[in-house]
Design a protein around this motif. Structure first.
Motif, mmCIF file in Angstrom:
data_model
loop_
_atom_site.group_PDB
_atom_site.id
_atom_site.type_symbol
_atom_site.label_atom_id
_atom_site.label_comp_id
_atom_site.label_asym_id
_atom_site.label_seq_id
_atom_site.Cartn_x
_atom_site.Cartn_y
_atom_site.Cartn_z
ATOM 1 N N ARG A 1 0.836 -1.198 0.000
ATOM 2 C CA ARG A 1 0.000 0.000 0.000
ATOM 3 C C ARG A 1 0.872 1.249 0.000
ATOM 4 N N THR A 2 0.518 2.203 -0.852
ATOM 5 C CA THR A 2 1.234 3.473 -0.920
ATOM 6 C C THR A 2 0.241 4.587 -0.621
ATOM 7 N N VAL B 1 -5.236 5.063 -0.151
ATOM 8 C CA VAL B 1 -3.960 4.454 -0.511
ATOM 9 C C VAL B 1 -4.096 3.773 -1.866
ATOM 10 N N GLU B 2 -2.946 3.496 -2.472
ATOM 11 C CA GLU B 2 -2.919 2.698 -3.693
ATOM 12 C C GLU B 2 -2.639 1.247 -3.342
ATOM 13 N N GLN B 3 -3.418 0.340 -3.887
ATOM 14 C CA GLN B 3 -3.195 -1.082 -3.688
ATOM 15 C C GLN B 3 -3.490 -1.809 -4.989
ATOM 16 N N TYR C 1 9.340 6.694 -3.526
ATOM 17 C CA TYR C 1 7.988 6.685 -4.085
ATOM 18 C C TYR C 1 8.018 7.412 -5.428
#
Length: 833
Positions: free
Chosen positions: A316-317, A324-326, A739
């Motif tokens: 996760r970002t 978040v991005e997943q 990132y």
């Protein structure tokens, strides 16, 4: 008269015959829609079974319905898809005789027939070679004969489909894409093909095939209803035309609408578009999931080889607070609390669009059911997130469709319902009204560098045709609607008036430029009187282009653009007038003065972080109009490098600068002679103790995600940044490397210019660029490197757009020479590019 009608008048049309029963079912029976289709399939099954029995078929032979007939979806003029399957033990002549006894009666009735005769192995082999055959066999249904043979065939076909899914599904996806390219998008066509266009019945069948693979499944909400709607319309079309057609032609739409009990052809098209939109969105989600699963399967062996049982890159970002991005999607963070966060739907949508990511359907469902409604007027954060979403360009479309699918758009903007899926019966228009509005915002996002208020441009683009949902002139109706909508969104009275003017006159420039004599002073004066100021003219000029580009290829041309540009230049000249007097700087507030004196006395930076109404009751209207975030007040003795140092420290702590005011002030003599004298540079303040000027920075900042840092931590890092012991550039580079920026998001290039007649005592450099972490830091470093002094700065972030103005002077304390100012602007533009 068709063959079927003639059959009714012949000897075979007795009351008990299939032809007569079929006609009664289609024209006299009260059943409609799904019930009628199933009844027709059942009636046909009975008739074919009787024909099969009369043919005295040998053992090991079965009659199987496939395709639409196999699903029991027989429209009035549907063809019959039949497979005569045999185990290979019967004599070929006997099997052929059975086939003749089945096919000829069907042809005699004038029904279309798609037929084949195969053994199970032959059927399996053909399916392996022809994807369309395999898809038809997935809907195989027993009609007559050897049930075991049909059951075994179905089991084999499904097993092969699941085993071959990694190869078959990409081929099916490609087939769907090619069909969409040929036939267009059902939800936007005035004469759509209900079966072949994207979002049509073929796509519904493809989604069933994906589900049969057990690899992925489509979102179920509304899917069956959408499919039934298209089938009902096709039934009515068959009955209205007497033909087996899937194209909903203009001349037949009123008759089809009447058959379905709808008000008119527009109501019919809206219903069709709604269904197509549901199917198209379900297809997008499903194919994305298929690609994710297949990608994960292909990567898993390599990841195991590299990482063993461990895990690879972070799952996760962070994208924004609660988002978040997943796995290539924007999803809700585990810590998100949608039931307490009314702004979360817009924040999640904006983060997804700015990241070029789809918004997870699961997240959309949770947001739609859990989030409370936004208050009226909206808080400033909600307005900013809407602007950020609209400013993302092309990715906005996919995210907006996800919000539409979850019912979130009409929850946020109730007036949207009147234009949702509304057709535009004009060949110039490519899109429905609602999609045209979104497309206009997408086009406007590329023009934000041309205006001083990109937020107003983007919102005007989204709202300019809302009046098309009401009777009368849509520009007049739209002006009334946008006043209400803009006020609810939280714009102040001046911005509401500007938006209303832009919407009311959004056709003024193009209509005047193409229909009036521009050499007539009255023409230009009339436009100037309607527009009133240069800032509004900027917005109208950009919206005119965005609106035309979003209409269709026939709505904009080099010729039209040149005429509109010429008119805009003439109107701007009329509106410019004389140079206004330069305003005097506002006096320091009591809090700013206190901090300035403390900074002077201590010879070092001091700062406070506070909410806008700390310790006071909330004011909903004031909060809605205030910038997002908390107030950061900083005072620091005047010295080089303050702007890039503070901006860099904020970027390190992931704080976004929403607004910034930066100016130098002199400490009054009575305060400078106070008992507490300033320390010298050796005492840790980082400046000479006899300086009188103090820089005062009044900024509003917000955390990208997570909580705000402690003020003491910010001050400590600022002290280190000023004395050179904190490597801001290195820290930011490390974070960017950890990132990396996502590729693919297209943004307009930055624009830096020298403001004409901006100030008599300084040169005003205007910067319009995409907001990004560290933007002010980079600008500050570039200005320091250029050897100019920043006398004051005024920065604002409007959605994802930064609009900054720097008042700079040369070494002599005066404005820069024109050549030097232009060179500085060009250098800043290169730095940002």
């Amino acid at each position: 008269m068709t063959s079927l009608d003639q059959r009714q008048e012949t000897e075979d049309a007795e009351p008990g015959g299939y032809a007569a029963a079929r006609l009664r079912l289609l024209h006299e029976n009260a059943e409609d829609g799904r019930a009628r289709r199933q009844a027709l399939a059942t009636l046909t099954d009975t008739w074919l079974a009787e024909l099969f029995d009369a043919a005295s078929a040998p053992r090991g032979v079965a009659l199987v319905a496939v395709g639409g007939y196999g699903r029991g979806e027989l429209s009035p003029r549907s063809d019959l898809d039949l497979l005569l399957v045999h185990d290979g033990r019967a004599e070929p002549r006997a099997v052929a005789a059975v086939a003749d006894r089945l096919w000829y009666p069907v042809w005699d009735l004038g029904l279309d027939l798609d037929h084949s005769v195969r053994t199970p192995d032959e059927a399996r082999k053909t399916a392996g070679e022809d994807l369309k055959v395999h898809l038809g066999l997935l809907d195989a249904r027993h009609v007559a004969g050897d049930l075991g043979l049909t059951t075994a065939l179905r089991s084999t076909v499904f097993a092969d489909w699941r085993n071959q899914a990694p190869k078959r599904l990409p081929a099916l996806h490609e087939l769907c894409a090619e069909r969409a390219e040929r036939h267009g998008e059902l939800q936007f066509l005035l004469e759509p093909d209900l079966k072949e266009a994207r979002g049509g019945l073929r796509d519904a069948t493809a989604l069933r095939a994906v589900a049969a693979s057990w690899l992925a499944d489509a979102p179920r909400a509304g899917l069956d209803e959408a499919r039934r709607t298209l089938l009902d319309v096709r039934d009515a079309l068959h009955l209205a035309t007497g033909r087996a057609t899937d194209r909903l032609a203009l001349q037949e739409q009123d008759q089809v609408a009447a058959h379905l009990g709808l008000l008119d052809a527009d109501a019919l098209l809206r219903q069709v578009y709604e269904a197509a939109r549901t199917l198209a969105y379900a297809g997008d989600v499903t194919w994305r999931e298929v690609q994710r699963v297949l990608r994960a399967r292909s990567l898993r062996p390599r990841l195991r080889a590299v990482f063993g049982a461990g895990r690879g890159a972070p799952e996760r970002t962070p994208l924004a607070d609660g988002v978040v991005e997943q796995e290539g999607e924007a999803v809700l963070a585990r810590t998100a609390r949608p039931e307490r966060d009314a702004v979360l739907p817009l924040r999640a949508a904006a983060a997804a669009a700015q990241g070029g990511l789809p918004l997870s359907p699961h997240a959309v469902r949770r947001l739609a059911t859990a989030c409370p409604p936004l208050p009226t007027p909206w808080p400033a954060e909600a307005r900013e997130e809407l602007v950020t979403l609209l400013g993302a360009g092309r990715p906005t479309v996919e995210v907006w469709e996800a919000l539409e699918a979850g019912g979130l758009v009409t929850a946020l903007l109730p007036d949207w319902e009147r234009v949702r899926c509304r057709p535009q019966r004009n060949a110039v228009h490519t899109w429905t009204v609602d999609r045209h509005l979104v497309e206009t915002a997408v086009r406007a996002a590329a023009l934000t560098r041309r205006v001083s208020r990109p937020d107003l441009l983007l919102v005007a683009a989204l709202l300019h045709d809302l009046g098309k949902g009401w009777p009368g002139d849509h520009s007049v109706a739209g002006e009334i609607i946008v006043r209400d909508v803009a006020a609810r969104i939280g714009f102040d009275a001046a911005d509401v008036a500007t938006l209303a003017t832009v919407v009311r006159h959004h056709l003024l420039l193009v209509e005047t430029a193409t229909r009036r004599d521009l050499d007539d002073p009255a023409t230009v004066r009339g436009v100037a009187d309607a527009v009133r100021d240069v800032a509004t003219l900027e917005l109208l000029h950009a919206l005119t282009e965005a609106d035309a580009l979003a209409t269709g290829p026939a709505a904009w041309s080099t010729w039209r653009a040149s005429l509109v540009d010429d008119l805009a230049r003439r109107v701007a000249a009329v509106l410019s007038g004389a140079e206004p007097p330069e305003p005097e700087p506002a006096a320091l507030t009591a809090e700013q003065e206190r901090l300035a004196v403390e900074a002077y006395r201590t010879a070092g930076p001091v700062l406070t972080l506070r909410t806008r109404h700390e310790g006071q009751p909330g004011d909903a209207e004031a909060d809605a109009q205030a910038p997002v975030g908390v107030e950061l007040l900083v005072a620091v003795p005047d010295q080089p490098g303050v702007l890039p140092a503070l901006a860099g420290v904020l970027a390190m702590h992931r704080l976004t600068v929403r607004t910034a005011e930066f100016r130098s002030t002199e400490i009054p003599g009575e305060l400078r002679t106070a008992p507490d004298a300033p320390r010298d540079a050796a005492s840790g303040g980082g400046r000479s103790g006899d300086a009188k000027a103090v820089l005062v920075l009044d900024w509003r900042v917000s955390a990208a995600y997570g909580s705000l840092p402690q003020a003491a931590r910010l001050r400590a890092d600022l002290v280190r940044a000023l004395d050179g012991s904190l490597d801001i550039r290195g820290r930011l580079a490390e974070r960017d490397a950890a990132y990396p920026r996502r590729k693919g998001l297209s943004v307009p290039p930055p624009r830096v210019c020298v403001a004409p007649a901006g100030s008599r005592s300084a040169t005003v450099i205007e910067v319009r660029a995409q907001d990004a972490p560290g933007l002010l830091h980079r600008l500050g470093l570039a200005l320091e490197s250029a050897g100019v002094r920043v006398r004051s700065a005024h920065a604002s972030t409007l959605g994802a757009n930064a609009v900054d103005a720097f008042y700079v002077t040369g070494p002599d304390g005066g404005p820069l020479a024109p050549d030097a100012a232009s060179a500085l602007a060009a250098e800043l533009e290169r730095t940002l590019g």
